[in-house]
Design an enzyme around this catalytic site. Structure first.
Site, mmCIF file in Angstrom:
data_model
loop_
_atom_site.group_PDB
_atom_site.id
_atom_site.type_symbol
_atom_site.label_atom_id
_atom_site.label_comp_id
_atom_site.label_asym_id
_atom_site.label_seq_id
_atom_site.Cartn_x
_atom_site.Cartn_y
_atom_site.Cartn_z
ATOM 1 N N HIS A 386 -6.099 -3.499 -6.512
ATOM 2 C CA HIS A 386 -4.954 -3.136 -5.676
ATOM 3 C C HIS A 386 -4.810 -1.609 -5.637
ATOM 4 O O HIS A 386 -4.756 -0.953 -6.680
ATOM 5 C CB HIS A 386 -3.669 -3.784 -6.183
ATOM 6 C CG HIS A 386 -2.553 -3.603 -5.199
ATOM 7 N ND1 HIS A 386 -2.349 -4.478 -4.152
ATOM 8 C CD2 HIS A 386 -1.637 -2.628 -5.060
ATOM 9 C CE1 HIS A 386 -1.333 -4.035 -3.415
ATOM 10 N NE2 HIS A 386 -0.889 -2.914 -3.950
ATOM 11 N N ALA A 387 -4.737 -1.064 -4.436
ATOM 12 C CA ALA A 387 -4.782 0.391 -4.275
ATOM 13 C C ALA A 387 -3.610 1.070 -4.976
ATOM 14 O O ALA A 387 -2.485 0.589 -4.944
ATOM 15 C CB ALA A 387 -4.762 0.741 -2.788
ATOM 16 N N HIS A 416 -2.348 6.035 3.410
ATOM 17 C CA HIS A 416 -1.142 5.689 2.648
ATOM 18 C C HIS A 416 -1.201 6.293 1.242
ATOM 19 O O HIS A 416 -0.253 6.948 0.788
ATOM 20 C CB HIS A 416 -1.010 4.162 2.579
ATOM 21 C CG HIS A 416 0.097 3.679 1.690
ATOM 22 N ND1 HIS A 416 1.350 3.367 2.165
ATOM 23 C CD2 HIS A 416 0.158 3.477 0.350
ATOM 24 C CE1 HIS A 416 2.128 3.004 1.158
ATOM 25 N NE2 HIS A 416 1.424 3.054 0.039
ATOM 26 N N GLU A 417 -2.307 6.076 0.570
ATOM 27 C CA GLU A 417 -2.423 6.551 -0.814
ATOM 28 C C GLU A 417 -2.377 8.073 -0.881
ATOM 29 O O GLU A 417 -1.756 8.648 -1.781
ATOM 30 C CB GLU A 417 -3.716 6.032 -1.459
ATOM 31 C CG GLU A 417 -3.766 4.511 -1.628
ATOM 32 C CD GLU A 417 -2.572 3.960 -2.371
ATOM 33 O OE1 GLU A 417 -2.018 4.661 -3.238
ATOM 34 O OE2 GLU A 417 -2.174 2.820 -2.076
ATOM 35 N N HIS A 420 1.035 9.459 -1.119
ATOM 36 C CA HIS A 420 1.565 9.542 -2.488
ATOM 37 C C HIS A 420 1.039 10.792 -3.186
ATOM 38 O O HIS A 420 1.774 11.500 -3.867
ATOM 39 C CB HIS A 420 1.139 8.324 -3.305
ATOM 40 C CG HIS A 420 1.786 7.040 -2.886
ATOM 41 N ND1 HIS A 420 3.141 6.875 -2.795
ATOM 42 C CD2 HIS A 420 1.255 5.828 -2.566
ATOM 43 C CE1 HIS A 420 3.414 5.627 -2.436
ATOM 44 N NE2 HIS A 420 2.292 4.975 -2.294
ATOM 45 N N GLU A 444 6.766 5.641 -0.348
ATOM 46 C CA GLU A 444 5.888 4.723 0.381
ATOM 47 C C GLU A 444 5.718 5.121 1.845
ATOM 48 O O GLU A 444 4.792 4.661 2.512
ATOM 49 C CB GLU A 444 6.441 3.295 0.292
ATOM 50 C CG GLU A 444 6.477 2.724 -1.124
ATOM 51 C CD GLU A 444 5.123 2.770 -1.806
ATOM 52 O OE1 GLU A 444 4.093 2.764 -1.113
ATOM 53 O OE2 GLU A 444 5.107 2.844 -3.055
ATOM 54 N N HIS A 545 2.456 -7.132 -6.879
ATOM 55 C CA HIS A 545 3.654 -6.454 -7.363
ATOM 56 C C HIS A 545 4.518 -7.312 -8.276
ATOM 57 O O HIS A 545 5.393 -6.774 -8.952
ATOM 58 C CB HIS A 545 4.466 -5.948 -6.176
ATOM 59 C CG HIS A 545 3.667 -5.023 -5.296
ATOM 60 N ND1 HIS A 545 2.604 -5.468 -4.534
ATOM 61 C CD2 HIS A 545 3.744 -3.689 -5.076
ATOM 62 C CE1 HIS A 545 2.075 -4.437 -3.873
ATOM 63 N NE2 HIS A 545 2.739 -3.355 -4.185
ATOM 64 N N TYR A 555 9.060 -0.918 0.122
ATOM 65 C CA TYR A 555 8.167 -1.021 1.279
ATOM 66 C C TYR A 555 8.935 -1.415 2.539
ATOM 67 O O TYR A 555 8.579 -1.028 3.646
ATOM 68 C CB TYR A 555 7.047 -2.025 1.018
ATOM 69 C CG TYR A 555 6.213 -1.676 -0.193
ATOM 70 C CD1 TYR A 555 5.297 -0.624 -0.164
ATOM 71 C CD2 TYR A 555 6.344 -2.390 -1.382
ATOM 72 C CE1 TYR A 555 4.537 -0.303 -1.278
ATOM 73 C CE2 TYR A 555 5.590 -2.079 -2.499
ATOM 74 C CZ TYR A 555 4.688 -1.033 -2.446
ATOM 75 O OH TYR A 555 3.937 -0.715 -3.554
HETATM 76 O O1 X8Z Z 1 1.021 -1.833 -2.518
HETATM 77 C C1 X8Z Z 1 0.872 -1.152 -1.532
HETATM 78 C C2 X8Z Z 1 0.032 0.110 -1.592
HETATM 79 C C3 X8Z Z 1 0.183 0.776 -2.880
HETATM 80 S S1 X8Z Z 1 1.793 1.389 -3.138
HETATM 81 C C4 X8Z Z 1 -1.413 -0.249 -1.369
HETATM 82 N N1 X8Z Z 1 1.397 -1.526 -0.365
HETATM 83 C C5 X8Z Z 1 2.149 -2.748 -0.227
HETATM 84 C C6 X8Z Z 1 1.276 -3.952 -0.439
HETATM 85 O O2 X8Z Z 1 0.051 -3.825 -0.373
HETATM 86 O O3 X8Z Z 1 1.800 -5.041 -0.634
HETATM 87 C C7 X8Z Z 1 1.307 -0.793 0.894
HETATM 88 C C8 X8Z Z 1 2.018 -1.630 1.901
HETATM 89 C C9 X8Z Z 1 2.700 -2.729 1.162
HETATM 90 ZN ZN ZN Z 2 2.207 2.981 -1.842
#
Ligand code: X8Z
Ligand code: ZN
Length: 664
Positions: A386-387, A416-417, A420, A444, A545, A555
């Site tokens: 997960h990024a 996106h990254e 941050h 975010e 998450h 988000y």
């Molecule tokens: O978790 C993330 C990023 C890292 S903060 C990749 N996002 C959420 C997800 O993947 O569920 C970005 C958009 C929503």
């Molecule tokens: Zn993020």
């Protein structure tokens, strides 16, 4: 993003912890230094300076432990991460306890804010009892490790094959076979079932920690991080959702219709007008962009085949890597060439993203970023794919951790990254306790604001897509592409914490975890599993998450805020046309405004920061609606005469008016 939080209480740098709270009191008459209230020889301001220094000094060890446990999953790295986290959370509790001595004492406004932020620094409030603290960090490390190592195996003996999340996502992205998708979806969700006990215990422990800090439960604590009363914040999210819900409902209606055309009236929906969870091209139904083949409004009107362009780039890289190895490369050499090409294309994608930020006047990423980042999935060990974005030391050791593949979704995730990362670098000038987003939704939204500026024109200018067709059909195609990522996400962004808020306040007990999850999925998103998902499953655990304990409302906020940011930066860039046409690529003035906001970090209430950028103190869905006005009009026409809306589990309709009804 920063996920380090995991355990890290503090950690994380930035955003991670991110519950920034606290209201700044009205400014004192004069900015004269507050008289030092001395406690045991230490004034409040000196106390804050001390914890800022101690926090920063302890930070690199915690982030290193966390980085290792995310990029090298095994029992040892988990033990070390859990221990580091345990120490950090214990230290945090000590600081918070010490800070009580200074309540009501004179101190600077900054110190007041810093102490309020301190209390909200972690999303994992820990009990003081050492045994419970240790249990908590052990569970947290185990859950994240289990997520990262999750694997779905089928077959026996020599025929046994196992697939991890990335491969299962490939199926949803590319296959249109109903059963293959169902198998991939169910397979991944089966990996989460064993986490249920851990999660239930985790909830008990963090709730104890939150209670010791004076919060009714962990959800209240999470909602306290927005410079307003927690109840008022919850009401804000309702208000925002009401603003954008009609747009989502139109997109839902159109999508369901296309799914029924593709899979048949029966299989293309679940009773009540719900979209089958395994058919959205995404494991969690949060981004429908992979359904482009089914949902593209006008075939070929303005080609936005970013994935195609990236695959081509990969093939070129592969050609070069093979060429280097000369004629007659054997299987091993071919394999190595493939790895080399995967890494090369991942770095090229990242350079592309960096270029946008640099075009705004921001710095290039430091050399250490390129050395220490995890770009692609290692072969020899489990990692959390997960990024995430990491600020390791608050002074320039920044990294991202991804398992990049050459496709559109990963391409935009890199932008996106880096949002941050550029936030982290910009607020490194602040004291450590202010090194955070104005609120977590801001963190975010930075990179995603840039993604909104990736217009067809920008993409054509960097050679990613062919010269762009103009006209209404191309516009609708471009809007649909963005909506499948941004609008489809909105109810998902809300429902995860609706579920956790209920879990934390006890209204969702462990024996109803899964039921409540799917009720919320149905109510907000209008999606449902195609087969029953009883309490033997733990489907929330299949979303990073939840085992990673990253609050999710950020988000949802981000998906509203980013349109406000985008609009303001477009104005700063002097754009006067329709919002959706604007890009501020290469615009120094937009860059200056953006950077000024980033550098503020969490040093003032987010409302003030928002006002400086946009002129308004309110988060507002108006910019989302303005942006998507052409698409919403078009969707209404498409849906005319169709029965839109859905029934969520008999009684709980998605909206008062959302029982199947005719729109138009
Ligand atoms: O978790 C993330 C990023 C890292 S903060 C990749 N996002 C959420 C997800 O993947 O569920 C970005 C958009 C929503
Ligand atoms: Zn993020």
């Amino acid at each position: 993003m920063k996920h380090r939080h995991l355990l890290l209480p503090l950690a994380l740098g930035a955003g991670l912890l991110s519950l920034s709270a606290c209201k700044k009191e009205p400014a004192p008459e004069a900015a004269a230094p507050a008289p030092a209230a001395v406690q045991g020889g230490e004034s409040a301001d000196a106390f804050v300076a001390r914890i800022n220094a101690e926090y920063k000094a302890a930070f690199p060890e915690i982030t290193s432990a966390q980085w290792l446990s995310s990029t090298y999953i095994n029992d040892d790295s988990q033990r070390i991460a859990a221990k580091a986290n345990e120490r950090a959370l214990a230290q945090l509790n000590v600081w918070i306890e010490e800070a009580k001595k200074f309540e009501g004492q004179p101190m600077s406004e900054d110190s007041k804010r810093a102490l309020a932020l301190l209390k909200l620094m972690t999303s994992m409030p820990a009990p003081k009892d050492p045994a419970k603290l240790s249990e908590l960090t052990t569970i947290a490390a185990r859950m994240e490790g289990a997520y990262g190592a999750g694997s779905y195996c089928t077959g026996e003996g020599a025929a046994k094959t196992c697939r991890q999340l990335g491969e299962l996502e490939d199926v949803l992205r590319s296959s249109r076979d109903y059963d293959a998708q169902l198998d991939a979806w169910q397979g991944w969700h089966s990996t989460a079932a064993p986490m249920r006990q851990d999660y239930a215990r985790f909830v008990e422990l963090v709730n104890e920690g939150a209670a010791e800090l004076g919060y009714a439960d962990t959800g209240v604590m999470w909602r306290s991080g927005y410079d307003m009363a927690p109840d008022a914040f919850a009401a804000e999210t309702d208000r925002l959702w009401d603003q954008v819900r009609p747009l989502y409902e139109q997109l839902h209606c159109y999508t369901r219709d296309r799914l029924q055309q593709a899979y048949g009236v029966e299989k293309g929906q679940v009773a009540g007008g719900l979209i089958p969870a395994h058919l959205t091209g995404n494991m969690w139904q949060q981004d429908w962009g992979n359904l482009w083949d089914m949902l593209e409004p006008y075939k070929g009107a303005g080609s936005l085949d970013i994935t195609g362009a990236l695959e081509k780039q990969y093939q070129q890289d592969l050609g070069a890597a093979l060429y280097k190895r000369g004629q007659g490369a054997d299987a091993k050499a071919r394999f190595e060439a493939e790895r080399e090409a995967q890494l090369a294309v991942a770095k090229q994608m990242t350079e592309r993203a960096q270029d946008f930020y640099v075009s705004l006047g921001m710095p290039k990423l430091p050399e250490s970023y390129w050395q220490k980042t995890q770009f692609i999935k290692p072969l020899d060990r489990d990692v959390v794919c997960h990024a995430s974005a990491w600020d390791m030391n608050m002074e320039g050791d920044v990294r991202t951790k991804m398992c990049i593949k050459p496709n559109e979704e990963d391409f935009t995730t890199i932008y996106h990254e880096l949002g941050h990362i550029y936030y982290d670098l910009a607020y490194n000038v602040q004291p450590p306790l202010f090194q955070n987003g104005a609120n977590d939704g801001f963190h975010e939204a930075i990179g995603d604001t840039i993604v909104l500026a990736m217009t067809p024109k920008y993409l054509a200018s960097i050679g990613m897509v062919q010269g762009q067709a103009q006209g209404q059909e191309a516009l609708i195609n471009a809007q649909m592409r963005m909506a499948l990522a941004k609008v489809a996400f909105l109810p998902f962004g809300l429902m995860i914490d609706r579920w956790r808020w209920g879990v934390f306040d006890g209204s969702i007990a462990p024996d109803r975890y899964n039921q409540a999850w799917w009720e919320l999925k149905a109510r907000y998103q209008g999606v449902a599993p195609a087969t029953p998902r009883g309490e033997a499953f733990f489907d929330p655990g299949a979303k990073y998450h939840v085992p990673g304990n990253t609050p999710y409302t950020r988000y949802f906020l981000s998906h509203i805020l980013q349109f406000q940011f985008y609009k303001s930066l477009c104005e700063a860039a002097g754009q006067t046309g329709p919002l959706y046409e604007c890009t501020f690529y290469g615009n120094a003035e937009a860059g200056r405004k953006f950077q000024a906001m980033l550098a503020k970090g969490a040093s003032q209430p987010w409302q003030a920061t928002l006002k400086e950028l946009t002129g308004s103190e309110q988060i507002d869905g108006g910019a989302v609606l303005e942006y998507f006005a052409p698409l919403q009009e078009w969707l209404k026409q498409q849906n005319e005469g169709k029965s839109c809306g859905w029934q969520a589990g008999g009684t709980t309709a998605a909206t008062p008016t959302a029982a199947p009804e005719t729109q138009g």
